[in-house]
Design an enzyme around this catalytic site. Structure first.
Site, PDB file in Angstrom:
ATOM      1  CG  ASP A  84      -0.435   0.169   2.491  1.00 51.02           C
ATOM      2  OD1 ASP A  84       0.594  -0.464   2.756  1.00 51.02           O
ATOM      3  OD2 ASP A  84      -0.988   0.936   3.305  1.00 51.02           O
ATOM      4  CD  GLU A 119       7.944  -8.373  -1.393  1.00 52.47           C
ATOM      5  OE1 GLU A 119       7.996  -9.554  -0.969  1.00 52.47           O
ATOM      6  OE2 GLU A 119       6.934  -7.649  -1.295  1.00 52.47           O
ATOM      7  CG  HIS A 171       0.284  -1.442   7.760  1.00 54.60           C
ATOM      8  ND1 HIS A 171      -0.341  -0.221   7.718  1.00 54.60           N
ATOM      9  CD2 HIS A 171       0.572  -1.759   6.471  1.00 54.60           C
ATOM     10  CE1 HIS A 171      -0.443   0.176   6.465  1.00 54.60           C
ATOM     11  NE2 HIS A 171       0.103  -0.725   5.686  1.00 54.60           N
ATOM     12  CG  HIS A 172       4.099  -2.963   6.152  1.00 52.24           C
ATOM     13  ND1 HIS A 172       3.517  -4.157   6.483  1.00 52.24           N
ATOM     14  CD2 HIS A 172       3.628  -2.655   4.904  1.00 52.24           C
ATOM     15  CE1 HIS A 172       2.711  -4.538   5.484  1.00 52.24           C
ATOM     16  NE2 HIS A 172       2.763  -3.661   4.535  1.00 52.24           N
ATOM     17  N   GLY A 186      26.998 -15.914  -3.722  1.00 50.72           N
ATOM     18  CA  GLY A 186      26.649 -17.336  -3.626  1.00 50.72           C
ATOM     19  C   GLY A 186      25.381 -17.655  -2.863  1.00 50.72           C
ATOM     20  CG  ASP A 230      18.347 -31.630  -6.326  1.00 57.50           C
ATOM     21  OD1 ASP A 230      19.369 -31.040  -5.915  1.00 57.50           O
ATOM     22  OD2 ASP A 230      18.229 -32.875  -6.281  1.00 57.50           O
ATOM     23  CG  ASN A 284      22.619 -33.335  -7.218  1.00 53.68           C
ATOM     24  OD1 ASN A 284      21.714 -32.768  -6.591  1.00 53.68           O
ATOM     25  ND2 ASN A 284      23.782 -32.757  -7.443  1.00 53.68           N
ATOM     26  N   GLY A 329      19.724 -33.581  -3.413  1.00 56.77           N
ATOM     27  CA  GLY A 329      20.113 -32.732  -2.295  1.00 56.77           C
ATOM     28  C   GLY A 329      21.298 -31.837  -2.551  1.00 56.77           C
ATOM     29  CD  GLU A 367      26.356 -26.249   1.757  1.00 57.26           C
ATOM     30  OE1 GLU A 367      27.420 -26.005   1.163  1.00 57.26           O
ATOM     31  OE2 GLU A 367      25.922 -25.549   2.681  1.00 57.26           O
TER      32      GLU A 367
HETATM   33  C1  LIG Z   1      20.389 -18.569   0.674  1.00 57.34           C
HETATM   34  C2  LIG Z   1      21.401 -19.638   0.938  1.00 57.34           C
HETATM   35  N1  LIG Z   1      21.179 -20.564   1.858  1.00 57.34           N
HETATM   36  C3  LIG Z   1      22.069 -21.547   2.100  1.00 57.34           C
HETATM   37  C4  LIG Z   1      23.244 -21.609   1.400  1.00 57.34           C
HETATM   38  C5  LIG Z   1      24.272 -22.709   1.658  1.00 57.34           C
HETATM   39  N2  LIG Z   1      24.357 -23.575   0.484  1.00 57.34           N
HETATM   40  C6  LIG Z   1      25.272 -23.368  -0.481  1.00 57.34           C
HETATM   41  S1  LIG Z   1      25.156 -24.456  -1.749  1.00 57.34           S
HETATM   42  C7  LIG Z   1      23.888 -25.259  -1.005  1.00 57.34           C
HETATM   43  C8  LIG Z   1      23.291 -26.482  -1.621  1.00 57.34           C
HETATM   44  C9  LIG Z   1      22.955 -26.375  -3.074  1.00 57.34           C
HETATM   45  O1  LIG Z   1      22.406 -27.591  -3.464  1.00 57.34           O
HETATM   46  P1  LIG Z   1      21.989 -27.847  -4.973  1.00 57.34           P
HETATM   47  O2  LIG Z   1      21.362 -26.639  -5.526  1.00 57.34           O
HETATM   48  O3  LIG Z   1      21.179 -29.096  -5.041  1.00 57.34           O
HETATM   49  O4  LIG Z   1      23.365 -27.993  -5.713  1.00 57.34           O
HETATM   50  P2  LIG Z   1      24.218 -29.274  -6.082  1.00 57.34           P
HETATM   51  O5  LIG Z   1      23.528 -30.483  -5.540  1.00 57.34           O
HETATM   52  O6  LIG Z   1      24.274 -29.253  -7.565  1.00 57.34           O
HETATM   53  O7  LIG Z   1      25.561 -29.050  -5.467  1.00 57.34           O
HETATM   54  C10 LIG Z   1      23.562 -24.663   0.213  1.00 57.34           C
HETATM   55  C11 LIG Z   1      22.488 -25.140   1.109  1.00 57.34           C
HETATM   56  C12 LIG Z   1      23.462 -20.596   0.454  1.00 57.34           C
HETATM   57  N3  LIG Z   1      24.573 -20.541  -0.269  1.00 57.34           N
HETATM   58  N4  LIG Z   1      22.525 -19.654   0.225  1.00 57.34           N
HETATM   59  C1  LIG Z   2       6.161  -9.236   1.928  1.00 57.70           C
HETATM   60  C2  LIG Z   2       5.049  -8.338   1.576  1.00 57.70           C
HETATM   61  N1  LIG Z   2       4.963  -7.848   0.337  1.00 57.70           N
HETATM   62  C3  LIG Z   2       3.944  -7.026  -0.018  1.00 57.70           C
HETATM   63  C4  LIG Z   2       2.980  -6.682   0.873  1.00 57.70           C
HETATM   64  C5  LIG Z   2       1.825  -5.767   0.486  1.00 57.70           C
HETATM   65  N2  LIG Z   2       0.559  -6.519   0.531  1.00 57.70           N
HETATM   66  C6  LIG Z   2      -0.216  -6.533   1.629  1.00 57.70           C
HETATM   67  S1  LIG Z   2      -1.575  -7.486   1.436  1.00 57.70           S
HETATM   68  C7  LIG Z   2      -1.154  -7.875  -0.140  1.00 57.70           C
HETATM   69  C8  LIG Z   2      -2.048  -8.726  -0.987  1.00 57.70           C
HETATM   70  C9  LIG Z   2      -2.552  -9.984  -0.337  1.00 57.70           C
HETATM   71  O1  LIG Z   2      -3.339 -10.662  -1.278  1.00 57.70           O
HETATM   72  P1  LIG Z   2      -4.072 -12.007  -0.899  1.00 57.70           P
HETATM   73  O2  LIG Z   2      -3.192 -12.842  -0.082  1.00 57.70           O
HETATM   74  O3  LIG Z   2      -4.609 -12.621  -2.140  1.00 57.70           O
HETATM   75  O4  LIG Z   2      -5.228 -11.547   0.076  1.00 57.70           O
HETATM   76  P2  LIG Z   2      -6.745 -11.174  -0.214  1.00 57.70           P
HETATM   77  O5  LIG Z   2      -6.993 -11.286  -1.672  1.00 57.70           O
HETATM   78  O6  LIG Z   2      -7.507 -12.161   0.605  1.00 57.70           O
HETATM   79  O7  LIG Z   2      -6.937  -9.778   0.303  1.00 57.70           O
HETATM   80  C10 LIG Z   2       0.041  -7.255  -0.493  1.00 57.70           C
HETATM   81  C11 LIG Z   2       0.672  -7.409  -1.817  1.00 57.70           C
HETATM   82  C12 LIG Z   2       3.117  -7.198   2.171  1.00 57.70           C
HETATM   83  N3  LIG Z   2       2.259  -6.905   3.130  1.00 57.70           N
HETATM   84  N4  LIG Z   2       4.136  -8.027   2.478  1.00 57.70           N
HETATM   85 MG   LIG Z   3      21.517 -30.982  -5.693  1.00 59.76          MG
END
Ligand SMILES: Cc1ncc(C[n+]2csc(CCOP(=O)(O)OP(=O)(O)O)c2C)c(N)n1
Ligand SMILES: Cc1ncc(C[n+]2csc(CCOP(=O)(O)OP(=O)(O)O)c2C)c(N)n1
Ligand SMILES: [Mg+2]
Ligand SMILES: [Mg+2]
Lengths: 575, 575
Positions: free
Chosen positions: B38, B60, B123-124, B422, B453, B480, B482, B486
């Site tokens: 909003d 987001e 709010h927020h 990363g 995956d 693969n 998981g 890691e």
């Molecule tokens: C947001 C976030 N959370 C956790 C990690 C830690 N992390 C790095 S690689 C990875 C696993 C990726 O697995 P996958 O995408 O299946 O790759 P692959 O099996 O090909 O190595 C994780 C958990 C990260 N880098 N970023």
């Molecule tokens: C993370 C986040 N992004 C954006 C918003 C802004 N926002 C508040 S309510 C809403 C829409 C919710 O829609 P929906 O879940 O379909 O509810 P309903 O149609 O029942 O009102 C948005 C985009 C928020 N509150 N939080």
């Molecule tokens: Mg994997």
């Protein structure tokens, strides 16, 4: 590895991670939320050793939301992420917990103190050698930041952080470097539990406040009790219940306080939120000559846009860290002790109670129209009839959060909402956490989620975690073609308020569920809804039930329309 | 609404939002990423008015990742979120852009200046009346923060922020209060485009550096060129190309620099990353007596765990804000001007080039074994053969980011990776942004995504946005079981490295795609893979292609294994 002198002096040397996770167990946590990352992997090995369960969410934001939900249901929770990428993904979820007074212990596995000192150009850094930047960001949304860099201090830091988390009912941030995970610290400390008792008020001050309150209360003609969010979050529900039971005063809840009192109690009068309340509620609260306002949190969405018409001259405020009688403030006097003494000392013969609380019922027939369309006005009272004792009801920002005002809860129903922070998608993660807490407490209760189609899309994959742990969750997805709440604020037909149409009920299947594990229901009419809500299997299902509930795109609960108008006006206000 | 004197003095009064979005259009942006809320709704109305397209991502964080990808492909991007909940959800994505030098304009719709001044409990918010807390957090990951609170300054603030964003190639944060959105400011300024030209080096200093470099270059016996991330991010690829073409020196790229030079050029020698390089590459680079190192970013994952064996005495570093010749530093001398002059002034007759660059080919047959199993060693060279000129190849942290070293790119292939930051899940959002940029540039090119995956699960719903905009993306999901990367670091069989098995190829269908719109392929054998890669329809498809590619759980590219070992060692290192 050389054992240094300090380690030799320890009575029961144990690794830091062991200490930390044992403390989490001790304070009641049974499941730890989060995701792995190379800076926390070794620490994760200690989770099962402390008899804790690793949840393993699908992303960190969902994990943070789940930790929030878990803490609301069980009391406190823990979240483990990895440095930079993991913790920042979670930050919005943790901020929500801060805003809404939810105690979440956020543990961040970070590079070793050696890497930090050498300013190494590691992955998951900003490339500038600054290893404190994320902790600094999190310090804004944590009531304590503990950087575990020195073994001699770590046990004390952990105990202090956990106590702060519990007492203030807010997140703490614990930064755990890889080289500290297995450092030895004093395990004998674990023999003494952390003291989580609330710091008592100073007796004389507390008694003074109680006296003042009683004076006003005994003199009032039609006092009422209004219960809000912080009564829940700061664990005063027993005191509230006893106060209501003893005084038999009319009692109301705010939207954020919904679930805080027994709605079948004879003096329960409904939801008060200023102009968004039912007329009889608004009338009684606003004509009261004394509002005992417990744990209030008067945010715009909790008050239908600041539309209270109560006067501070008729109000006594009870807060977690102070009380306020009319305009007299009593800093440092926490409500819990005051409320307990009020219960003990109130002279019920001196109480007058000129007006009775309005009778609260689920107004199903009153809101039923001739059509088969499931309207917001019809749905919420109807679903109130479907609720059972001890259900946990999670509602999302959007039509659900306002609709639920019109559902009367059976006894011991827990309401879980995030009205102040209002981050959409939260409820899907939170429902996972709530259901996990129920499982951990070994209780036979339903977690029921109401989430809009728009909100659901943000965090849909947390359904996968529900399935992985075979959690008992019933999801009502409100299928109304987009962001209805936003439409009500601005852009009724704007493209930016539209969303893609998903085949929602197939989501669990895509996440690997068999048709035996999940119930899928597409409900487009009142008849279909009645049939579903009456269905025994649906009511008693132990696994996941997924309901896609069709409601009109432009339909919104009454209170939402009022709040939206006020928000739009406030946003547009210019000087 | 009273028109104040200041507004009357404006030549072409236009609303702030109109000004802002017109500026975004002017600097090349065509699509704006983000989600409504909003506090930004009214601003969003101005997006189509500026001929911009609203993407409307599914959350987001995904939107931020997409903005990052869009900027990498098109040059710069914009992201609009709402106060608190939206912006904090995006913060990890923006931090990644900061870390990796990607210019993203983050616009946050926030409460009105009046609400802020009155400290309203909206709010927020964190409920503490602090409206700057999120801006303060973002200031850590932004090269400029603009709080648009005063109409008289807003145009200047916007222009400055956009220029900073471009010049430093890093995110900026713009806080747009609801009551400023439609305030009138001077539209006549729009007649003069923002000056985005790089600030020139001081001539005498620049010439001095060029002379020094030339002296070393002309004297060297086997100089080589090594191109890294910042050459791409600070827009020096033309200079690099001309330098390579003119000098005909052996040229190498780092993992983060992959795609920066034409890999079919006769002097291209492959990927250098210390011990993770092919032996011939490592040999040539490390025995060179002069490394012209352009835009280097020597993070652990970009150097196989800091395993370079080059000497600073043999190195000249060219950076966006300084140069360094052996140990002599030249702050403020940006590489772009220096490189251009080097191209102009280098005397090719004085260059010696004793060793030829190793010949780079996709070693398909060398890595083919007798089994039908699709191994990492086999896959990456093979897929190198499948790439076409001008493809955009996005790879995720995990096996993909290391495997891609073994794929030789055809000319004008763009490599998109996030090796320093990363954050997993990034690539799914980034691929959406890259494909959107391709669409906006009206080019007929493929966006090809390789994602694990595990990573895919974090941000899966961004596939919905790809479908909504009918983007052309081919997804290879490495199935693969998981978190293999890691596992290689710690916990080979640990439960926390497991994930749930999804029916990945059904994901697009659940998001509403018809079977005509999307190709679904489950590929378990080499034979199936060969057939798919040879298929004309698959190669030329204009929409979404989804490939679930089965690879062994414990299989990893050679370079990943080395990097993982070093990371584990570094994490465990104790004093
Ligand atoms: C947001 C976030 N959370 C956790 C990690 C830690 N992390 C790095 S690689 C990875 C696993 C990726 O697995 P996958 O995408 O299946 O790759 P692959 O099996 O090909 O190595 C994780 C958990 C990260 N880098 N970023
Ligand atoms: C993370 C986040 N992004 C954006 C918003 C802004 N926002 C508040 S309510 C809403 C829409 C919710 O829609 P929906 O879940 O379909 O509810 P309903 O149609 O029942 O009102 C948005 C985009 C928020 N509150 N939080
Ligand atoms: Mg994997
Ligand atoms: Mg909706």
């Amino acid at each position: 590895m050389a054992i240094d002198i300090r380690t030799q002096a320890l009575k029961k040397p144990i690794p830091v991670a062991h200490y930390l996770f044992n403390r989490l167990y001790e304070i009641g946590i049974r499941s730890v939320h989060g995701l792995p990352g190379d800076f926390n992997l070794v620490a994760l090995d200690y989770i099962p050793k402390a008899k804790l369960k690793w949840v393993g969410s699908v992303n960190e934001l969902n994990a943070a939301y789940a930790a929030d939900g878990y803490a609301r249901a069980l009391g406190i929770s823990a979240l483990v992420t990895t440095f930079g990428v993991g913790e920042l993904s979670a930050v919005n979820g943790v901020a929500g917990a801060y805003s809404e007074h939810v105690p979440v212990v956020h543990i961040v596995g970070c590079p070793s103190t050696i890497s930090q000192r050498n300013g190494m150009l590691l992955h998951h850094t900003l490339g500038n050698g600054d290893f404190n930047v994320f902790a600094n960001m999190s310090s804004q949304i944590s009531c304590n930041v503990a950087r575990l860099n020195n073994p001699a201090e770590i046990a004390e830091q952990i105990d202090f952080a956990l106590r702060e988390c519990w007492i203030h009912s807010r997140p703490v941030y614990i930064m755990l470097p890889t080289d500290m995970v297995e450092k030895q610290i004093e395990g004998a400390r674990l023999d003494t539990p952390i003291d989580l008792s609330d710091p008592p008020n100073e007796t004389e001050r507390e008694d003074y406040v109680v006296d003042v309150v009683l004076r006003y209360l005994h003199a009032a003609k039609n006092p009422i009790i209004l219960v809000d969010a912080c009564a829940i979050r700061h664990r005063c529900l027993d005191e509230v219940r006893d106060l209501v039971d003893k005084t038999k005063l009319p009692v109301f809840v705010t939207p954020m306080g919904k679930g805080a009192v027994n709605e079948t109690s004879p003096t329960y009068g409904g939801v008060y939120a200023g102009s968004g309340s039912q007329p009889a509620v608004q009338d009684l609260v606003e004509s009261s000559d004394l509002v005992l306002s417990i744990g209030s949190l008067k945010s715009d969405f909790n008050t239908t846009g600041f539309s209270y018409r109560t006067s501070q001259l008729n109000t006594i405020d009870f807060h977690s860290d102070h009380c306020k009688v009319r305009y007299s403030e009593y800093p440092g006097v926490a409500m819990k002790g005051v409320l307990r003494k009020l219960v003990e000392r109130v002279d019920t013969t001196k109480l007058s109670n000129e007006k009775l609380a309005p009778k609260v019922v689920n107004e199903v027939s009153e809101n039923r129209d001739d059509s088969e369309t499931i309207t917001q006005a019809f749905f919420w009272p109807r679903v109130g009839e479907y609720f059972k004792e001890k259900d946990l009801v999670v509602t999302e920002t959007g039509t659900s959060n306002f609709g639920i005002w019109e559902s009367k809860f059976p006894p011991d129903v827990v309401g879980v909402t995030q009205i102040l922070w209002g981050s959409i998608g939260w409820s899907v993660g939170a429902a996972q956490g709530v259901a996990m807490a129920v499982k951990d407490m070994e209780e036979d209760r339903r977690t029921i989620l109401f989430v809009g189609d728009g909100s659901f899309q943000l965090t849909a994959q947390e359904v996968s975690t529900m399935l992985k742990h075979k959690l008992r969750v019933t999801i009502f997805l409100i299928y109304n073609d987009g962001y209805t709440i936003e439409r009500c604020i601005h852009g009724m037909e704007a493209e930016y308020n539209d969303i893609s149409r998903w085949n929602y009920t197939e989501i669990p299947t895509v996440f690997g569920a068999t048709d035996k594990e999940v119930g899928k229901h597409i409900i487009k009419t009142k008849t279909e809804l009645e049939k579903l809500l009456a269905d025994k299997d649906f009511n008693e299902a132990k696994g996941l039930q997924f309901v896609e509930l069709w409601m009109p795109k432009h339909d919104a609960p009454r209170a939402l329309k009022l709040t939206a108008e006020q928000s739009a006006r406030n946003n547009a206000l210019m000087e």
